[in-house]
Motif scaffolding. Structure first.
Motif, PDB file in Angstrom:
ATOM      1  N   ILE A 144       0.827  -1.199   0.000  1.00 31.80           N
ATOM      2  CA  ILE A 144       0.000   0.000   0.000  1.00 31.80           C
ATOM      3  C   ILE A 144       0.867   1.257   0.000  1.00 31.80           C
ATOM      4  O   ILE A 144       0.618   2.210  -0.757  1.00 31.80           O
ATOM      5  CB  ILE A 144      -0.946   0.008   1.220  1.00 31.80           C
ATOM      6  CG1 ILE A 144      -1.932  -1.166   1.143  1.00 31.80           C
ATOM      7  CG2 ILE A 144      -1.708   1.331   1.303  1.00 31.80           C
ATOM      8  CD1 ILE A 144      -2.866  -1.140  -0.022  1.00 31.80           C
ATOM      9  N   ILE A 145       1.908   1.284   0.853  1.00 29.88           N
ATOM     10  CA  ILE A 145       2.787   2.464   0.931  1.00 29.88           C
ATOM     11  C   ILE A 145       3.517   2.678  -0.393  1.00 29.88           C
ATOM     12  O   ILE A 145       3.583   3.812  -0.904  1.00 29.88           O
ATOM     13  CB  ILE A 145       3.796   2.306   2.091  1.00 29.88           C
ATOM     14  CG1 ILE A 145       3.071   2.382   3.439  1.00 29.88           C
ATOM     15  CG2 ILE A 145       4.873   3.387   2.010  1.00 29.88           C
ATOM     16  CD1 ILE A 145       3.957   2.081   4.625  1.00 29.88           C
ATOM     17  N   PHE A 146       4.065   1.608  -0.963  1.00 29.33           N
ATOM     18  CA  PHE A 146       4.763   1.729  -2.252  1.00 29.33           C
ATOM     19  C   PHE A 146       3.813   2.220  -3.333  1.00 29.33           C
ATOM     20  O   PHE A 146       4.172   3.084  -4.151  1.00 29.33           O
ATOM     21  CB  PHE A 146       5.361   0.375  -2.647  1.00 29.33           C
ATOM     22  CG  PHE A 146       5.920   0.359  -4.049  1.00 29.33           C
ATOM     23  CD1 PHE A 146       7.138   0.949  -4.327  1.00 29.33           C
ATOM     24  CD2 PHE A 146       5.215  -0.236  -5.087  1.00 29.33           C
ATOM     25  CE1 PHE A 146       7.655   0.950  -5.631  1.00 29.33           C
ATOM     26  CE2 PHE A 146       5.721  -0.246  -6.379  1.00 29.33           C
ATOM     27  CZ  PHE A 146       6.943   0.341  -6.646  1.00 29.33           C
ATOM     28  N   MET A 147       2.612   1.682  -3.334  1.00 35.88           N
ATOM     29  CA  MET A 147       1.613   2.057  -4.336  1.00 35.88           C
ATOM     30  C   MET A 147       1.314   3.551  -4.272  1.00 35.88           C
ATOM     31  O   MET A 147       1.329   4.251  -5.293  1.00 35.88           O
ATOM     32  CB  MET A 147       0.343   1.243  -4.111  1.00 35.88           C
ATOM     33  CG  MET A 147      -0.820   1.585  -5.021  1.00 35.88           C
ATOM     34  SD  MET A 147      -2.318   0.751  -4.478  1.00 35.88           S
ATOM     35  CE  MET A 147      -2.703   1.715  -3.004  1.00 35.88           C
ATOM     36  N   TRP A 148       1.051   4.064  -3.060  1.00 35.34           N
ATOM     37  CA  TRP A 148       0.685   5.479  -2.936  1.00 35.34           C
ATOM     38  C   TRP A 148       1.875   6.404  -3.204  1.00 35.34           C
ATOM     39  O   TRP A 148       1.698   7.483  -3.789  1.00 35.34           O
ATOM     40  CB  TRP A 148       0.098   5.754  -1.559  1.00 35.34           C
ATOM     41  CG  TRP A 148      -1.337   5.337  -1.467  1.00 35.34           C
ATOM     42  CD1 TRP A 148      -1.874   4.349  -0.703  1.00 35.34           C
ATOM     43  CD2 TRP A 148      -2.431   5.897  -2.215  1.00 35.34           C
ATOM     44  NE1 TRP A 148      -3.232   4.251  -0.922  1.00 35.34           N
ATOM     45  CE2 TRP A 148      -3.592   5.184  -1.840  1.00 35.34           C
ATOM     46  CE3 TRP A 148      -2.536   6.911  -3.159  1.00 35.34           C
ATOM     47  CZ2 TRP A 148      -4.844   5.468  -2.378  1.00 35.34           C
ATOM     48  CZ3 TRP A 148      -3.778   7.194  -3.707  1.00 35.34           C
ATOM     49  CH2 TRP A 148      -4.911   6.480  -3.312  1.00 35.34           C
ATOM     50  N   LEU A 149       3.082   6.011  -2.790  1.00 37.05           N
ATOM     51  CA  LEU A 149       4.260   6.828  -3.088  1.00 37.05           C
ATOM     52  C   LEU A 149       4.483   6.924  -4.598  1.00 37.05           C
ATOM     53  O   LEU A 149       4.827   7.992  -5.123  1.00 37.05           O
ATOM     54  CB  LEU A 149       5.502   6.244  -2.407  1.00 37.05           C
ATOM     55  CG  LEU A 149       5.579   6.399  -0.884  1.00 37.05           C
ATOM     56  CD1 LEU A 149       6.830   5.716  -0.347  1.00 37.05           C
ATOM     57  CD2 LEU A 149       5.568   7.878  -0.486  1.00 37.05           C
ATOM     58  N   LEU A 150       4.273   5.806  -5.295  1.00 40.23           N
ATOM     59  CA  LEU A 150       4.426   5.804  -6.759  1.00 40.23           C
ATOM     60  C   LEU A 150       3.370   6.690  -7.410  1.00 40.23           C
ATOM     61  O   LEU A 150       3.698   7.484  -8.315  1.00 40.23           O
ATOM     62  CB  LEU A 150       4.317   4.372  -7.279  1.00 40.23           C
ATOM     63  CG  LEU A 150       4.437   4.196  -8.798  1.00 40.23           C
ATOM     64  CD1 LEU A 150       5.800   4.679  -9.290  1.00 40.23           C
ATOM     65  CD2 LEU A 150       4.222   2.734  -9.192  1.00 40.23           C
ATOM     66  N   VAL A 151       2.118   6.581  -6.965  1.00 43.24           N
ATOM     67  CA  VAL A 151       1.040   7.401  -7.533  1.00 43.24           C
ATOM     68  C   VAL A 151       1.326   8.885  -7.316  1.00 43.24           C
ATOM     69  O   VAL A 151       1.231   9.691  -8.252  1.00 43.24           O
ATOM     70  CB  VAL A 151      -0.324   7.025  -6.900  1.00 43.24           C
ATOM     71  CG1 VAL A 151      -1.398   8.029  -7.307  1.00 43.24           C
ATOM     72  CG2 VAL A 151      -0.735   5.628  -7.336  1.00 43.24           C
ATOM     73  N   ILE A 152       1.683   9.263  -6.095  1.00 43.04           N
ATOM     74  CA  ILE A 152       1.940  10.674  -5.780  1.00 43.04           C
ATOM     75  C   ILE A 152       3.107  11.209  -6.608  1.00 43.04           C
ATOM     76  O   ILE A 152       3.032  12.314  -7.167  1.00 43.04           O
ATOM     77  CB  ILE A 152       2.219  10.844  -4.269  1.00 43.04           C
ATOM     78  CG1 ILE A 152       0.941  10.580  -3.468  1.00 43.04           C
ATOM     79  CG2 ILE A 152       2.734  12.248  -3.967  1.00 43.04           C
ATOM     80  CD1 ILE A 152       1.156  10.523  -1.973  1.00 43.04           C
ATOM     81  N   ALA A 153       4.198  10.430  -6.703  1.00 42.99           N
ATOM     82  CA  ALA A 153       5.370  10.882  -7.466  1.00 42.99           C
ATOM     83  C   ALA A 153       5.028  11.099  -8.934  1.00 42.99           C
ATOM     84  O   ALA A 153       5.399  12.130  -9.529  1.00 42.99           O
ATOM     85  CB  ALA A 153       6.499   9.857  -7.320  1.00 42.99           C
ATOM     86  N   LEU A 154       4.300  10.162  -9.538  1.00 45.19           N
ATOM     87  CA  LEU A 154       3.944  10.268 -10.956  1.00 45.19           C
ATOM     88  C   LEU A 154       3.034  11.471 -11.209  1.00 45.19           C
ATOM     89  O   LEU A 154       3.203  12.198 -12.201  1.00 45.19           O
ATOM     90  CB  LEU A 154       3.265   8.985 -11.429  1.00 45.19           C
ATOM     91  CG  LEU A 154       4.154   7.736 -11.516  1.00 45.19           C
ATOM     92  CD1 LEU A 154       3.318   6.497 -11.814  1.00 45.19           C
ATOM     93  CD2 LEU A 154       5.239   7.914 -12.576  1.00 45.19           C
ATOM     94  N   ILE A 155       2.067  11.708 -10.325  1.00 49.06           N
ATOM     95  CA  ILE A 155       1.121  12.815 -10.519  1.00 49.06           C
ATOM     96  C   ILE A 155       1.788  14.160 -10.272  1.00 49.06           C
ATOM     97  O   ILE A 155       1.505  15.143 -10.966  1.00 49.06           O
ATOM     98  CB  ILE A 155      -0.113  12.635  -9.605  1.00 49.06           C
ATOM     99  CG1 ILE A 155      -0.824  11.318  -9.916  1.00 49.06           C
ATOM    100  CG2 ILE A 155      -1.081  13.804  -9.784  1.00 49.06           C
ATOM    101  CD1 ILE A 155      -1.221  11.135 -11.355  1.00 49.06           C
ATOM    102  N   VAL A 156       2.682  14.232  -9.287  1.00 52.10           N
ATOM    103  CA  VAL A 156       3.397  15.488  -9.022  1.00 52.10           C
ATOM    104  C   VAL A 156       4.217  15.900 -10.242  1.00 52.10           C
ATOM    105  O   VAL A 156       4.205  17.071 -10.657  1.00 52.10           O
ATOM    106  CB  VAL A 156       4.297  15.350  -7.776  1.00 52.10           C
ATOM    107  CG1 VAL A 156       5.290  16.502  -7.694  1.00 52.10           C
ATOM    108  CG2 VAL A 156       3.447  15.321  -6.507  1.00 52.10           C
ATOM    109  N   VAL A 157       4.927  14.952 -10.830  1.00 52.69           N
ATOM    110  CA  VAL A 157       5.713  15.263 -12.036  1.00 52.69           C
ATOM    111  C   VAL A 157       4.792  15.667 -13.182  1.00 52.69           C
ATOM    112  O   VAL A 157       5.082  16.616 -13.931  1.00 52.69           O
ATOM    113  CB  VAL A 157       6.576  14.047 -12.441  1.00 52.69           C
ATOM    114  CG1 VAL A 157       7.279  14.305 -13.775  1.00 52.69           C
ATOM    115  CG2 VAL A 157       7.603  13.744 -11.360  1.00 52.69           C
ATOM    116  N   LEU A 158       3.673  14.969 -13.332  1.00 50.65           N
ATOM    117  CA  LEU A 158       2.715  15.263 -14.403  1.00 50.65           C
ATOM    118  C   LEU A 158       2.252  16.722 -14.343  1.00 50.65           C
ATOM    119  O   LEU A 158       2.248  17.425 -15.371  1.00 50.65           O
ATOM    120  CB  LEU A 158       1.506  14.326 -14.282  1.00 50.65           C
ATOM    121  CG  LEU A 158       0.390  14.510 -15.324  1.00 50.65           C
ATOM    122  CD1 LEU A 158       0.845  13.985 -16.676  1.00 50.65           C
ATOM    123  CD2 LEU A 158      -0.872  13.787 -14.879  1.00 50.65           C
TER     124      LEU A 158
END
Length: 312
Positions: A144-158
């Protein structure tokens, strides 16, 4: 100086598209939308309350989906309903960027959560003896933690790639703010944004689809080889609802992404599909997973039985 003032105005005040609902229908549509929103909030909050209060339900997979659904529908539907009544259809640029961030976080989050649930079902059906070791609370929390960190990182860059530009238009083409609508406000070269948008789509849509396809092929093989008809029917029933929800989300999301690539797509149809992605999963998920998950269903029924008994 005039151009500078124009850019400042464009940077902070935008017009957002609407469904052009006739005035006599605005209040009935608002009432129906408000009831759907309140129903979704009630169902998701009920499940979250039970998860918090019942120790047997303290599982990351249980509270991730209702929390994400609650954030997703709250990020968009109240504003759409307010615009239907007030007919303002305006939004400040920073607010629009924030809404896009939350909406894309919800979209990426729900795809990854459903993917994790498919993997969970795969382990439970295909490797039942190893389930407790593989899907331990510690491992689930890591997922769950890895999933949310990945989602946040991808959206922030976007969105960082979008906000580096000055915008030259003031009309959001959808009923809510998202990355494709924000990119359309820019008159400069946005090829990097488009390439990254395709990459992030491949990560969210492609990875989720590949994992779900693989897990369900393995589940299907296991079900075919399983001689117990009872076990086979339970597996199909458990996975069938998950697959319907996942495919519905994938279809709507893919159509919305493709619609932004083709100018001839009907705007009303594009907005309707964009709205359905944000509204229907948060309404359907608590009903499907809350009622289909035995642990949650039993606790919900017990909770309301105790409330009724205390009233009497």
């Amino acid at each position: 100086m005039a151009d500078q003032n124009l850019n400042q105005t464009f940077s902070y005040h935008l017009q957002i598209a609407s469904f052009d609902i006739p005035t006599p229908l605005s209040y009935p549509v608002f009432t129906m939308g408000l009831l759907l929103y309140l129903f979704s909030v009630f169902c998701n909050l009920t499940i979250m309350l039970l998860i918090v209060t019942q120790r047997t339900l303290h599982k990351p997979m249980f509270y991730s989906l209702p929390l994400n659904d609650l954030v997703g529908i709250s990020s968009m539907l109240p504003r759409v309903l307010a615009d239907i009544v007030t007919q303002t259809h305006s939004v400040y640029y920073p607010t629009c960027v924030f809404q896009a961030f939350v909406c894309h976080m919800y979209g990426g989050g729900v795809l990854f959560i459903l993917t994790a649930m498919a993997y969970d079902r795969y382990i439970a059906i295909c490797c039942p003896l190893r389930y407790n070791a593989i899907m331990s609370p510690n491992n689930l929390m890591k997922i769950i933690i890895f999933m949310w960190l990945l989602v946040i990182a991808l959206i922030v860059v976007l969105l960082a790639l979008v906000t580096r530009f000055k915008i030259c238009r003031t009309t959001i083409v959808d009923t809510h703010c998202n990355n494709p609508s924000l990119v359309r406000l820019i008159c400069d070269d946005t090829r990097i944004n488009n390439y990254y948008g395709l990459f992030i789509t491949a990560v969210f849509q492609g990875v989720s689809l590949l994992v779900v396809i693989y897990t369900y092929i393995q589940i299907l093989i296991t079900c075919v080889m399983n001689k117990s008809s009872d076990a086979r029917s339970k597996a199909i029933q458990t996975c069938g609802t998950h697959l319907v929800v996942f495919l519905f989300l994938e279809f709507n999301a893919c159509f919305g992404l493709i619609a932004h690539r083709f100018q001839q797509t009907d705007p009303f149809l594009r907005r309707a599909f964009g709205l359905s992605v944000m509204v229907f999963p948060p309404i359907l998920n608590p009903l499907i997973y809350g009622l289909k998950t035995k642990e949650i269903r039993q606790n919900v029924l017990g909770f309301y039985k105790r409330k009724v008994s205390s009233v009497k």
